[in-house]
Design a protein around this motif. Structure first.
Motif, PDB file in Angstrom:
ATOM      1  N   GLU A  13     -46.988 -26.866  64.274  1.00  0.00           N
ATOM      2  CA  GLU A  13     -47.318 -27.568  65.509  1.00  0.00           C
ATOM      3  C   GLU A  13     -48.397 -26.816  66.291  1.00  0.00           C
ATOM      4  N   LEU A  14     -48.289 -25.469  66.280  1.00  0.00           N
ATOM      5  CA  LEU A  14     -49.311 -24.663  66.952  1.00  0.00           C
ATOM      6  C   LEU A  14     -50.651 -24.786  66.240  1.00  0.00           C
ATOM      7  N   TYR A  15     -50.598 -24.924  64.913  1.00  0.00           N
ATOM      8  CA  TYR A  15     -51.834 -25.083  64.134  1.00  0.00           C
ATOM      9  C   TYR A  15     -52.525 -26.391  64.496  1.00  0.00           C
ATOM     10  N   VAL A  16     -51.732 -27.479  64.581  1.00  0.00           N
ATOM     11  CA  VAL A  16     -52.303 -28.766  64.930  1.00  0.00           C
ATOM     12  C   VAL A  16     -52.870 -28.742  66.346  1.00  0.00           C
ATOM     13  N   ALA A  17     -52.201 -28.004  67.248  1.00  0.00           N
ATOM     14  CA  ALA A  17     -52.662 -27.922  68.632  1.00  0.00           C
ATOM     15  C   ALA A  17     -53.846 -26.983  68.796  1.00  0.00           C
ATOM     16  N   GLY A  18     -54.204 -26.236  67.722  1.00  0.00           N
ATOM     17  CA  GLY A  18     -55.339 -25.331  67.808  1.00  0.00           C
ATOM     18  C   GLY A  18     -55.044 -24.062  68.585  1.00  0.00           C
TER      19      GLY A  18
END
Length: 265
Positions: free
Chosen positions: A13-18
């Motif tokens: 989720e953090l990856y998708v949020a950048g």
């Protein structure tokens, strides 16, 4: 490597949020190529973000595009250069874009909720005022019906109270309902009492003169029709009204006797 535990850790989720570092992004990109489950989870997260944004964000594509361009430092002119980026960079920017769109949608939702809450509060206040007005109207109608029945009842004793001494221009009238042990005092002929003063109503026995307080009229200034229902269980021979200090007096102040009337024997 425990794929399920990695997926459930929240890092995707953090990856998708950048929100991850370049090194962490590279590691996740490598894992996506190696493990289809991780790639599918990233795609699912991005799809969920886009679906949530579509449901909450303003229906204004220009607004969303402007927000994304501003966050990614894109220039809105014709000289913008087209840059070829790798798949890794595209996924990174996709995460950032999804984050921006989600933030914009949530901000709009918060603003809408604030406006809705404000409107609801105003509506509740108006509803409360309306209910109060209806209740007051109902009470006024019931009081009016009671007064009409009293005025038309031959069993009611009507006693005019004439002005006294320096207050000769004042007047009042008592409607005595002996059966219900109450009087209706029509005090329309009395002036508004000075600040700190109240009118006090007295039941009188004449021989010997014995005054009994029926109470003070504390709401004289706010009552519109100046008709007051007062309990009276006394064998009254007369009624009087005096002006007294707020809270009333134990005995009437005779120099401030405004009105007096004797009941018919």
């Amino acid at each position: 490597m425990d794929i399920n535990a990695y997926i459930e850790s929240g890092i995707l989720e953090l990856y998708v949020a950048g929100s991850l570092s370049d090194k962490e992004n590279e590691e996740i990109y490598a894992l996506m190529q190696k493990h289809p489950e991780i790639l599918q989870e990233v795609l699912n997260i991005e799809a969920a973000v886009i679906k949530l944004t579509a449901a909450t964000a303003p229906k204004n594509k220009n607004y969303i595009l402007t927000s994304i361009k501003k966050t990614l430092n894109f220039k809105g002119n014709s000289d913008t250069k087209v840059i070829s980026i790798t798949k890794y960079n595209w996924i990174t920017y996709t995460g950032w874009a999804a984050s921006v769109v989600l933030a914009a949608g949530l901000l709009w939702t918060v603003n809408q909720n604030t406006t809705l809450q404000s409107n609801l509060e105003v509506a509740n206040v108006k509803q409360a005022l309306l209910e109060t007005q209806i209740a007051n109207s109902k009470n006024s109608l019931e009081e009016a019906q009671t007064l009409v029945s009293v005025l038309r009842d031959d069993a009611i004793t009507k006693i005019p109270l004439a002005g006294q001494g320096n207050f000769a221009s004042t007047y009042a009238k008592v409607y005595w309902d002996k059966k219900e042990q109450r009087i209706f005092l029509d005090a329309q002929g009395l002036p508004e009492p000075p600040e700190g003063k109240v009118y006090q109503v007295w039941s009188l026995k004449l021989s010997p003169l014995t005054p009994t307080s029926l109470g003070t009229i504390d709401d004289f200034a706010t009552d519109t029709n100046k008709i007051f229902e007062i309990a009276n269980a006394n064998q009254s021979e007369a009624f009087g009204i005096t002006l007294e200090p707020a809270g009333g007096s134990e005995t009437p102040t005779m120099e401030f006797l405004y009105t007096l009337g004797v009941a018919a024997s």
